[in-house]
Design a protein around this motif. Structure first.
Motif, PDB file in Angstrom:
ATOM      1  N   CYS A  80       0.524   1.689   2.454  1.00 52.11           N
ATOM      2  CA  CYS A  80      -0.360   1.014   1.485  1.00 52.11           C
ATOM      3  C   CYS A  80      -0.195   1.593   0.092  1.00 52.11           C
ATOM      4  O   CYS A  80      -0.166   0.851  -0.906  1.00 52.11           O
ATOM      5  CB  CYS A  80      -1.818   1.146   1.932  1.00 52.11           C
ATOM      6  SG  CYS A  80      -2.247   0.176   3.389  1.00 52.11           S
ATOM      7  N   THR A 236     -12.382  -2.288   2.934  1.00 50.48           N
ATOM      8  CA  THR A 236     -11.110  -2.974   2.682  1.00 50.48           C
ATOM      9  C   THR A 236      -9.933  -2.024   2.824  1.00 50.48           C
ATOM     10  O   THR A 236      -8.912  -2.354   3.449  1.00 50.48           O
ATOM     11  CB  THR A 236     -11.099  -3.592   1.274  1.00 50.48           C
ATOM     12  OG1 THR A 236     -12.197  -4.485   1.145  1.00 50.48           O
ATOM     13  CG2 THR A 236      -9.794  -4.339   1.026  1.00 50.48           C
ATOM     14  N   ARG A 239      -9.481  -0.950   6.474  1.00 41.41           N
ATOM     15  CA  ARG A 239      -8.909  -2.057   7.243  1.00 41.41           C
ATOM     16  C   ARG A 239      -7.409  -2.189   6.980  1.00 41.41           C
ATOM     17  O   ARG A 239      -6.617  -2.403   7.908  1.00 41.41           O
ATOM     18  CB  ARG A 239      -9.632  -3.359   6.898  1.00 41.41           C
ATOM     19  CG  ARG A 239      -9.162  -4.532   7.759  1.00 41.41           C
ATOM     20  CD  ARG A 239     -10.029  -5.769   7.584  1.00 41.41           C
ATOM     21  NE  ARG A 239     -10.014  -6.248   6.209  1.00 41.41           N
ATOM     22  CZ  ARG A 239     -11.080  -6.265   5.414  1.00 41.41           C
ATOM     23  NH1 ARG A 239     -12.248  -5.822   5.859  1.00 41.41           N
ATOM     24  NH2 ARG A 239     -10.991  -6.721   4.180  1.00 41.41           N
ATOM     25  N   ASN A 240      -6.993  -2.029   5.737  1.00 42.02           N
ATOM     26  CA  ASN A 240      -5.574  -2.126   5.409  1.00 42.02           C
ATOM     27  C   ASN A 240      -4.776  -0.964   6.005  1.00 42.02           C
ATOM     28  O   ASN A 240      -3.653  -1.153   6.492  1.00 42.02           O
ATOM     29  CB  ASN A 240      -5.379  -2.156   3.891  1.00 42.02           C
ATOM     30  CG  ASN A 240      -5.864  -3.452   3.277  1.00 42.02           C
ATOM     31  OD1 ASN A 240      -5.967  -4.465   3.960  1.00 42.02           O
ATOM     32  ND2 ASN A 240      -6.170  -3.426   1.983  1.00 42.02           N
ATOM     33  N   GLY A 386       4.550  -4.451   6.017  1.00 46.04           N
ATOM     34  CA  GLY A 386       3.265  -4.977   6.464  1.00 46.04           C
ATOM     35  C   GLY A 386       3.347  -6.082   7.498  1.00 46.04           C
ATOM     36  O   GLY A 386       2.342  -6.761   7.743  1.00 46.04           O
TER      37      GLY A 386
END
Length: 454
Positions: A80, A236, A239-240, A386
């Motif tokens: 990320c 957020t 979760r990522n 991803g």
């Protein structure tokens, strides 16, 4: 070069030079890490005995399970961060760093408590016998007590690489390795603390390295640094992190399940000595695979950044170079292992029975090992960009869908050799599944890019 420029070079510098710049420190670090694991096992085998090696083999599932939770945070967060740096979103990248720290502390503590409470039943389930249980318990008690340190250490190293500091990640690992080697000699050979001494050496060295990592991230001049306001978990971001980290998490959990099953199969068809042989053969495989993991770690920030910046040509160039290098490395390791299996086994033990079993296991296990590199790189590639579902499928294909049923069926026909054969067969099967999926993805992405330009 300032910190922001070191991140921007991921999208500007020639890909070949970038891959060497990022992968070489990771390879050095990962290889050194695997070497100190070999030194641990060799020292235990030579100083404590063949039963201790077998007991150490029982702890592999535990190490995989702990690594699964660490990978879910470390790999997810670093991926990320790489993408956010490619998008020039430095504020979010910094909050990802803070959330990485918090998640590692929470997960590491919970894992430690649960496993310590149920340690003996878990080890029995993993395949421990009355002979190997005391050794496995002694080792894992110390390792679990330091579990939060281990999680944080590996997580911070992953973030260092994502932040454009591969050399710092290498320095942390090399320090850990050097410190561990000195301490394991002192604790196991000099003080005669046995298998517990090896565990203490590991945790102590990781603790010292973590202190240095946190000092690096405490510098306000760094592009990513620790500061107030970034530690509170954000839904957020978490979760990522987990969405991307779920792939390596499942891969490690599956590895844990497989090792448990394999330990029980080896005990069933060959006894405790067969588990010891598996421990030795697995150590050899991990040394070679560490080169591939180093290549993957070097590839990750380059691919992640360029995918985020939509520089697809650079992204694919990095992928092909990594596949070629990983395959060449494993081909060389395969040749050495096939030519000198007994010499390799003698590093770990003086017991002739164990040497003979381990040498045969090494040869059977690595029959087609050179094809594993491309499968591992491609799986990591999908994780880096991803593509979670694809990465999960490829992660599970080798171990869960192929190895597990093969390891059950093959021994019914070939006994102990069948357990070894199942590993080589699953290696080739997963390789055959991976290449077509990559070609389909490449074709679709290129077609989509052409439509956008038109």
């Amino acid at each position: 070069m300032d910190n922001k420029q070191s991140a921007l070079e991921l999208g500007q510098k020639p890909v070949g030079r970038l891959l060497v710049q990022y992968a070489l420190p990771a390879i050095v670090a990962m290889t050194a890490s695997s070497l100190y694991n070999i030194i641990d096992r060799a020292m235990i085998g030579q100083m404590v005995g063949a039963e201790a090696i077998a007991g150490l083999g029982i702890t592999f599932p535990f190490m995989n399970l702990s690594g699964a939770f660490g990978a879910a945070v470390g790999v997810g967060a670093s991926t990320c961060i790489s993408v956010k740096l490619g998008q020039r979103d430095y504020e979010t990248a910094e909050h990802l760093l803070g959330n990485t720290v918090t998640l590692n502390l929470i997960i590491g503590f919970l894992f430690m408590v649960v496993c310590l409470v149920f340690l003996d039943p878990i080890l029995r389930f993993f395949g421990a016998s009355d002979v190997t249980l005391p050794y496995a318990r002694e080792f894992m008690t110390v390792i679990l007590l330091g579990n939060m340190v281990t999680h944080m250490y590996f997580g911070m190293n992953a973030v260092l690489r994502a932040a454009g500091k591969p050399r710092h990640a290498m320095y942390a690992t090399l320090f850990t390795v050097g410190c561990n080697i000195v301490l394991v000699i002192a604790f196991v050979w000099w003080l005669r603390w046995g298998i517990k001494g090896a565990a203490l050496a590991t945790i102590t060295s990781q603790t010292l390295a973590l202190c240095w990592q946190m000092w690096v991230f405490s510098n306000p001049k760094e592009l990513l640094h620790l500061r107030r306001g970034i530690y509170r978990l954000k839904k957020t971001l978490v979760r990522n992190i987990i969405a991307i980290g779920i792939s390596p998490f499942l891969m490690n959990v599956t590895a844990c399940v497989i090792v448990i099953f394999m330990n029980n199969q080896f005990v069933r068809y060959g006894g405790d000595m067969a588990v010891g042989a598996y421990s030795i053969a697995n150590s050899v495989v991990m040394v070679l695979f560490m080169f591939v993991m180093g290549m993957n770690q070097g590839m990750q920030p380059i691919v992640g950044y360029n995918y985020g910046a939509e520089n697809y040509d650079r992204m694919f160039r990095c992928l092909w170079l990594t596949i070629g290098a990983a395959t060449a490395i494993l081909l060389l390791g395969w040749a050495v292992s096939m030519l000198f299996p007994k010499e390799i086994a003698r590093v770990f033990t003086t017991d002739q029975t164990l040497i003979d079993m381990a040498a045969r296991g090494i040869k059977l296990n690595m029959l087609v090992f050179f094809v594993v590199g491309s499968q591992a790189v491609i799986t990591n590639f999908f994780q880096c960009i991803g593509k979670v579902k694809m990465s999960i499928f490829l992660s599970l294909s080798r171990q869960l869908f192929l190895l597990l049923p093969m390891a059950y069926i093959f021994p019914l026909f070939w006994g102990l050799d069948g357990v070894w054969y199942s590993m080589a067969a699953s290696d080739f099967g997963s390789f055959a599944m991976t290449l077509p999926l990559l070609w389909i993805f490449v074709a679709r992405l290129k077609a989509s890019a052409k439509r956008v330009t038109v």
